[in-house]
Scaffold this active site. Structure first.
Site, PDB file in Angstrom:
ATOM      1  NE  ARG A  99      35.394 -20.454 -11.641  1.00 32.39           N
ATOM      2  CZ  ARG A  99      36.566 -21.053 -11.427  1.00 32.39           C
ATOM      3  NH1 ARG A  99      36.603 -22.324 -11.129  1.00 32.39           N
ATOM      4  NH2 ARG A  99      37.691 -20.361 -11.529  1.00 32.39           N
ATOM      5  CG  LEU A 114      44.609  -3.382 -29.162  1.00 30.50           C
ATOM      6  CD1 LEU A 114      44.066  -4.771 -28.861  1.00 30.50           C
ATOM      7  CD2 LEU A 114      43.662  -2.321 -28.605  1.00 30.50           C
ATOM      8  CD  GLU A 122      49.038  -1.735 -25.729  1.00 33.48           C
ATOM      9  OE1 GLU A 122      48.752  -1.503 -26.902  1.00 33.48           O
ATOM     10  OE2 GLU A 122      48.520  -2.669 -25.082  1.00 33.48           O
ATOM     11  CG  HIS A 160      40.200 -23.559 -15.776  1.00 31.94           C
ATOM     12  ND1 HIS A 160      39.660 -23.653 -14.516  1.00 31.94           N
ATOM     13  CD2 HIS A 160      41.164 -22.602 -15.684  1.00 31.94           C
ATOM     14  CE1 HIS A 160      40.275 -22.803 -13.697  1.00 31.94           C
ATOM     15  NE2 HIS A 160      41.192 -22.152 -14.384  1.00 31.94           N
ATOM     16  NE  ARG A 220      40.525  -3.802 -32.332  1.00 28.67           N
ATOM     17  CZ  ARG A 220      40.723  -2.600 -31.795  1.00 28.67           C
ATOM     18  NH1 ARG A 220      41.953  -2.072 -31.781  1.00 28.67           N
ATOM     19  NH2 ARG A 220      39.728  -1.910 -31.297  1.00 28.67           N
ATOM     20  CE1 TYR A 239      38.699  -4.877 -24.398  1.00 31.29           C
ATOM     21  CE2 TYR A 239      37.462  -2.876 -24.834  1.00 31.29           C
ATOM     22  CZ  TYR A 239      38.626  -3.498 -24.440  1.00 31.29           C
ATOM     23  OH  TYR A 239      39.716  -2.742 -24.093  1.00 31.29           O
ATOM     24  CE  LYS A 278      39.248  -2.716 -27.925  1.00 35.89           C
ATOM     25  NZ  LYS A 278      40.244  -1.867 -27.273  1.00 35.89           N
TER      26      LYS A 278
END
Lengths: 282, 282
Positions: free
Chosen positions: A100, A202, A178, A102, A52, A33, A146
């Site tokens: 579903r 990040l 952070e 993996h 990014r 995101y 992110k």
């Protein structure tokens, strides 16, 4: 006016948008995101955010369903439709919906973004200081991505709030990395320090802008690690994020930091940031 | 017959179910889940799964919107409506939908479950062995919580698949912890070993059942850590999960394990597990 969302190429009221239960963003945190700040009806550092995003997506092998240029164009058009004086764009990309499993499925990614108004941040010289608490860094080791796998960040933030603080600082093996939703900097003399980007940090966009601006305010910069004790005894401490810009730190684990008000270097940096914002979003 | 879902008390076709973009399960991985096996139209070890769900939810401060007893009743009724010979229930609980903010909102959790048919697993004595590869354990340190923040597991699993293997084994500081979606056991002589539950190991339900059954097959059990080298030189190695039951390991980083076929202790354990399943789901 109700908030709108752009979702897989369609624009609709945010409240009407729905995703499937088997979207991998919902079942596996399999997505990334961005949060982009809007000032004066314009996106700030949009290209840096999109770069990014491309890196985050590539690192987990999600292919953006549109080109970066197309996405940029869609975002700019979307913002122009409802030019917020102060706001943000929240953008999310997931691997998409599939039964579903993996294993990466062969499916179309989900891409969406929406705008939201934010309260203006006001005069940096009159800003409130924030209170930090320390938490153990229990997160995974690819925090430079992110990703939406934010549960550890959510738990840390709420631990801070429950303790009457505003933000949680992660400490990894004695080192300040952070915060739960911000980068952290300390100033000692004329030196500005922040942990290098990597497994636990990040590459914040505001962080990058400040590292670029710092020399113009008379500070030298170092991407170096420091301990909690070094931070608590620094002259000035501040945290940064896209939505908060810069928040100076008043207390850390209830210990007063610096002079008890926003330090002169932090203020100069914030003023330099505001000038950059004004220049880019005029 | 199309698959059905129970979502916040309503039953509908799975494909019609939708969640909001600001559900915290989608934006923050702020939720937990369970996968329960169905045999002969009945849920196996349902109570153990619901107890683990309650612990996972409590650990991240999500309150189940119904009592455990009510939820159990809804699941049993749901399964009876379409009694699968072989299948599973996927259940997910998230903190619910609210304007995006790390702080816990005051909102109603999202609770859903749906059933899906699975291929029967067949005779343990004729089962295929699996191939493992080693990956560094880069996950967070609360893996005992069955959270939906599964991105690190997804990446590990796909690294294994890309290498022509079936499953990835996490190694944390030299120690074998668990796999991307299964627990791992080794057998040396008459001793069965698996890593203790904790920061890096989920309390697998099949794992717990096997630790209970092992003494009845002549094995002593130890929740002890072991290295990759110890595992590769063990007499037998197997992995377990709700959907796979037990899979014996044929290769690890392309090195053959044990005798090249399913070992006698692993087979005896699988037969004991099948008896338990048959007794509970008759």
């Amino acid at each position: 006016m109700s908030e709108l969302i752009w979702i897989n190429g369609e624009i609709m009221p945010l409240g009407d948008a729905r995703i499937g239960v088997e979207d991998r963003g919902f079942q596996f945190a399999d997505g990334v995101y961005e949060v982009v700040r809007i000032y004066n009806g314009k996106a700030f550092t949009l290209d840096a955010h999109l770069q990014r995003l491309a890196k985050s997506a590539e690192s987990i092998e999600i292919k953006l369903p549109v080109s970066g240029t197309q996405l940029r164009g869609e975002i700019v058009k979307f913002i122009a439709r409802n030019p917020l004086a102060d706001g943000m764009i929240y953008l999310q990309l997931t691997r998409g919906a599939a039964p579903r499993n993996h294993a990466f499925p062969d499916c179309k990614p989900t891409l969406l973004f929406y705008a939201r108004a934010l309260d203006p941040l006001g005069d940096p010289a009159k800003s409130q200081g924030v209170r930090l608490i320390t938490v153990t860094d229990e997160r995974w080791k690819r925090c430079w991505i992110k990703s939406i796998a934010l549960l550890p960040n959510v738990l840390a933030k709420n631990k801070a709030l429950a303790a009457g603080a505003d933000e949680a600082v992660f400490i990894d093996d004695g080192v300040v990395t952070e915060c739960s939703s911000s980068n952290i900097f300390i100033i000692r003399g004329r030196r500005l320090l922040t942990h290098a980007v990597g497994p636990k940090v990040l590459p914040g966009i505001t962080r990058a802008v400040l590292l670029e601006l710092a020399p113009t305010t008379g500070l030298s910069v170092g991407e170096e690690s420091f301990s909690e004790d070094e931070a608590i005894h620094a002259d000035e401490v501040f945290i940064t994020s896209t939505t908060r810009e810069i928040s100076w730190v008043l207390q850390w684990n209830q210990i007063p930091i610096g002079s008890g008000k926003c330090g002169p270097h932090t203020l100069a940096l914030h003023e330099a940031l505001r000038k950059r914002i004004a220049a880019e979003t005029a």
